[in-house]
Design a protein around this motif. Structure first.
Motif, PDB file in Angstrom:
ATOM      1  N   SER B  80      68.610 -22.269 -25.079  1.00 36.51           N
ATOM      2  CA  SER B  80      68.522 -22.474 -23.633  1.00 36.51           C
ATOM      3  C   SER B  80      68.534 -21.096 -22.987  1.00 36.51           C
ATOM      4  N   ALA B  81      67.346 -20.590 -22.717  1.00 35.93           N
ATOM      5  CA  ALA B  81      67.234 -19.191 -22.283  1.00 35.93           C
ATOM      6  C   ALA B  81      67.998 -18.948 -20.977  1.00 35.93           C
ATOM      7  N   SER B  82      68.599 -17.768 -20.904  1.00 40.53           N
ATOM      8  CA  SER B  82      69.294 -17.369 -19.684  1.00 40.53           C
ATOM      9  C   SER B  82      68.800 -15.989 -19.266  1.00 40.53           C
ATOM     10  N   THR B  83      69.015 -15.657 -18.013  1.00 40.46           N
ATOM     11  CA  THR B  83      68.474 -14.395 -17.495  1.00 40.46           C
ATOM     12  C   THR B  83      69.048 -13.178 -18.229  1.00 40.46           C
ATOM     13  N   ASN B  84      70.273 -13.294 -18.741  1.00 40.79           N
ATOM     14  CA  ASN B  84      70.837 -12.142 -19.450  1.00 40.79           C
ATOM     15  C   ASN B  84      70.265 -11.961 -20.855  1.00 40.79           C
ATOM     16  N   GLN B  85      69.322 -12.826 -21.210  1.00 41.88           N
ATOM     17  CA  GLN B  85      68.609 -12.645 -22.467  1.00 41.88           C
ATOM     18  C   GLN B  85      67.258 -11.967 -22.259  1.00 41.88           C
ATOM     19  N   THR B  86      66.995 -11.562 -21.046  1.00 38.00           N
ATOM     20  CA  THR B  86      65.827 -10.730 -20.780  1.00 38.00           C
ATOM     21  C   THR B  86      66.019  -9.409 -21.495  1.00 38.00           C
ATOM     22  N   SER B  87      65.080  -9.087 -22.381  1.00 37.85           N
ATOM     23  CA  SER B  87      65.268  -7.911 -23.219  1.00 37.85           C
ATOM     24  C   SER B  87      64.027  -7.672 -24.056  1.00 37.85           C
ATOM     25  N   MET B  88      64.049  -6.540 -24.805  1.00 45.18           N
ATOM     26  CA  MET B  88      63.050  -6.289 -25.835  1.00 45.18           C
ATOM     27  C   MET B  88      63.639  -6.775 -27.157  1.00 45.18           C
ATOM     28  N   TYR B  89      62.893  -7.616 -27.870  1.00 37.52           N
ATOM     29  CA  TYR B  89      63.349  -8.137 -29.143  1.00 37.52           C
ATOM     30  C   TYR B  89      62.509  -7.531 -30.267  1.00 37.52           C
ATOM     31  N   LEU B  90      63.213  -6.995 -31.248  1.00 36.85           N
ATOM     32  CA  LEU B  90      62.554  -6.325 -32.361  1.00 36.85           C
ATOM     33  C   LEU B  90      62.921  -7.002 -33.666  1.00 36.85           C
ATOM     34  N   CYS B  91      61.910  -7.254 -34.469  1.00 32.04           N
ATOM     35  CA  CYS B  91      62.097  -7.801 -35.805  1.00 32.04           C
ATOM     36  C   CYS B  91      61.904  -6.674 -36.808  1.00 32.04           C
ATOM     37  N   ALA B  92      62.619  -6.739 -37.931  1.00 34.02           N
ATOM     38  CA  ALA B  92      62.471  -5.725 -38.962  1.00 34.02           C
ATOM     39  C   ALA B  92      62.660  -6.363 -40.333  1.00 34.02           C
ATOM     40  N   SER B  93      62.158  -5.681 -41.345  1.00 34.78           N
ATOM     41  CA  SER B  93      62.380  -6.146 -42.715  1.00 34.78           C
ATOM     42  C   SER B  93      62.622  -4.948 -43.613  1.00 34.78           C
ATOM     43  N   THR B  94      63.278  -5.219 -44.737  1.00 38.28           N
ATOM     44  CA  THR B  94      63.568  -4.128 -45.667  1.00 38.28           C
ATOM     45  C   THR B  94      63.801  -4.695 -47.056  1.00 38.28           C
ATOM     46  N   GLY B  95      63.720  -3.814 -48.044  1.00 41.32           N
ATOM     47  CA  GLY B  95      63.989  -4.210 -49.409  1.00 41.32           C
ATOM     48  C   GLY B  95      65.474  -4.356 -49.657  1.00 41.32           C
ATOM     49  N   MET B  96      65.846  -4.351 -50.930  1.00 44.15           N
ATOM     50  CA  MET B  96      67.165  -4.836 -51.300  1.00 44.15           C
ATOM     51  C   MET B  96      68.342  -3.893 -51.090  1.00 44.15           C
ATOM     52  N   THR B  97      68.100  -2.587 -51.018  1.00 43.47           N
ATOM     53  CA  THR B  97      69.250  -1.692 -50.932  1.00 43.47           C
ATOM     54  C   THR B  97      69.131  -0.747 -49.750  1.00 43.47           C
ATOM     55  N   GLY B  98      70.206  -0.039 -49.513  1.00 38.65           N
ATOM     56  CA  GLY B  98      70.249   0.897 -48.408  1.00 38.65           C
ATOM     57  C   GLY B  98      69.344   2.093 -48.568  1.00 38.65           C
ATOM     58  N   ARG B  99      68.756   2.244 -49.779  1.00 36.74           N
ATOM     59  CA  ARG B  99      67.792   3.328 -49.957  1.00 36.74           C
ATOM     60  C   ARG B  99      66.498   3.009 -49.236  1.00 36.74           C
ATOM     61  N   ASN B 100      66.258   1.721 -49.073  1.00 37.23           N
ATOM     62  CA  ASN B 100      64.951   1.310 -48.584  1.00 37.23           C
ATOM     63  C   ASN B 100      64.803   1.508 -47.088  1.00 37.23           C
ATOM     64  N   GLU B 101      63.637   1.950 -46.679  1.00 31.56           N
ATOM     65  CA  GLU B 101      63.376   2.082 -45.263  1.00 31.56           C
ATOM     66  C   GLU B 101      63.202   0.711 -44.635  1.00 31.56           C
ATOM     67  N   GLN B 102      63.437   0.671 -43.336  1.00 32.45           N
ATOM     68  CA  GLN B 102      63.294  -0.560 -42.591  1.00 32.45           C
ATOM     69  C   GLN B 102      61.992  -0.479 -41.804  1.00 32.45           C
ATOM     70  N   PHE B 103      61.227  -1.546 -41.859  1.00 29.31           N
ATOM     71  CA  PHE B 103      59.955  -1.614 -41.143  1.00 29.31           C
ATOM     72  C   PHE B 103      60.131  -2.506 -39.925  1.00 29.31           C
ATOM     73  N   PHE B 104      59.688  -2.030 -38.775  1.00 27.86           N
ATOM     74  CA  PHE B 104      59.854  -2.762 -37.534  1.00 27.86           C
ATOM     75  C   PHE B 104      58.532  -3.316 -37.028  1.00 27.86           C
ATOM     76  N   GLY B 105      58.631  -4.439 -36.344  1.00 24.23           N
ATOM     77  CA  GLY B 105      57.495  -4.961 -35.622  1.00 24.23           C
ATOM     78  C   GLY B 105      57.332  -4.241 -34.293  1.00 24.23           C
ATOM     79  N   PRO B 106      56.283  -4.572 -33.541  1.00 24.23           N
ATOM     80  CA  PRO B 106      56.015  -3.881 -32.276  1.00 24.23           C
ATOM     81  C   PRO B 106      56.938  -4.292 -31.143  1.00 24.23           C
ATOM     82  N   GLY B 107      57.650  -5.395 -31.322  1.00 24.63           N
ATOM     83  CA  GLY B 107      58.564  -5.853 -30.278  1.00 24.63           C
ATOM     84  C   GLY B 107      57.960  -6.927 -29.389  1.00 24.63           C
TER      85      GLY B 107
END
Lengths: 111, 113
Positions: B80-107
């Motif tokens: 149930s969307a509210s005005t305080n959820q107005t924002s930029m939302y970013l999705c990202a993915s990464t492999g299994m460990t902290g060595r791996n870089e994170q890839f982001f979507g455009p938002g």
């Protein structure tokens, strides 16, 4: 959770080197140091990461202090396209979801 | 070229509407993330998923839910969307460990009126 501290903003001239500092005094032995940058109106993109040794890639160099409590991202010749917000973050090797992005350093490059 | 894609760049919704934000990655990554980004607050983790049907709350999960029925797809749901959820939302993915870089979507820039 280990956090990082960066200056809010920095300025550089085009074609000159830029050194972006990051303090992470509570870093643990299994935390990787990652740098990302975010260009205007885009999602963040990976720049470089390291654990203990200095690292180089086509985008930048990462200098890590011997005690690992600080690091410096080095852009060897800044271009106008390097104007972005630069984030230094720590990522644990296995509990990697727990990390803090912070506010980053906004780099302004002057022609 | 590896990619994280998000269903919309801009979205305008009304208060109380149910909102779905979709994210797809083509790197066979196990881990996917949803963040929101607000001026002065940096990126804040809403939820992440480390496997199909597995999810964990991030720092600010209130008002959000997620779904991961397939490895490549991670959805963020505002029940149930509210005005305080107005924002930029970013999705990202990464492999299994902290060595791996994170890839982001455009938002996705979401505006709730």
């Amino acid at each position: 959770d280990a956090k990082t501290t960066q200056p809010n903003s920095m300025e550089s001239n085009e074609e000159e080197p830029v050194h972006l500092p990051c303090n992470h005094s509570t870093i643990s032995g299994t935390d990787y140091i990652h740098w990302y940058r975010q260009l205007p109106s885009q999602g963040p993109e990976y720049v470089i990461h390291g654990l203990t040794s200095n690292v180089n890639n086509r985008m930048a160099s990462l200098a890590i202090a011997e005690d690992r409590k600080s690091s410096t991202l080095i852009l060897h010749r800044a271009t106008l396209r390097d104007a972005a917000v630069y984030y230094c973050i720590l990522r644990a090797i296995y509990n990697f979801n727990k990390f803090y992005f912070g506010s980053g350093t906004k780099l302004n490059v002057k022609p | 070229d590896v990619k994280v894609t998000q269903s919309s760049r801009y979205l305008v919704k009304r208060t109380g509407e149910k909102v779905f934000l979709e994210c797809v990655q083509d790197m066979d990554h196990e881990n996917m993330f949803w963040y929101r980004q607000d001026p002065g607050l940096g990126l804040r983790l809403i939820y992440f998923s480390y496997d199909v049907k597995m999810k964990e709350k991030g720092d600010i999960p209130e008002g959000y839910s997620v779904s991961r029925e397939k490895k490549e797809r991670f959805s963020l749901i505002l029940e149930s969307a509210s005005t305080n959820q107005t924002s930029m939302y970013l999705c990202a993915s990464t492999g299994m460990t902290g060595r791996n870089e994170q890839f982001f979507g455009p938002g996705t820039r979401l505006t709730v009126l």
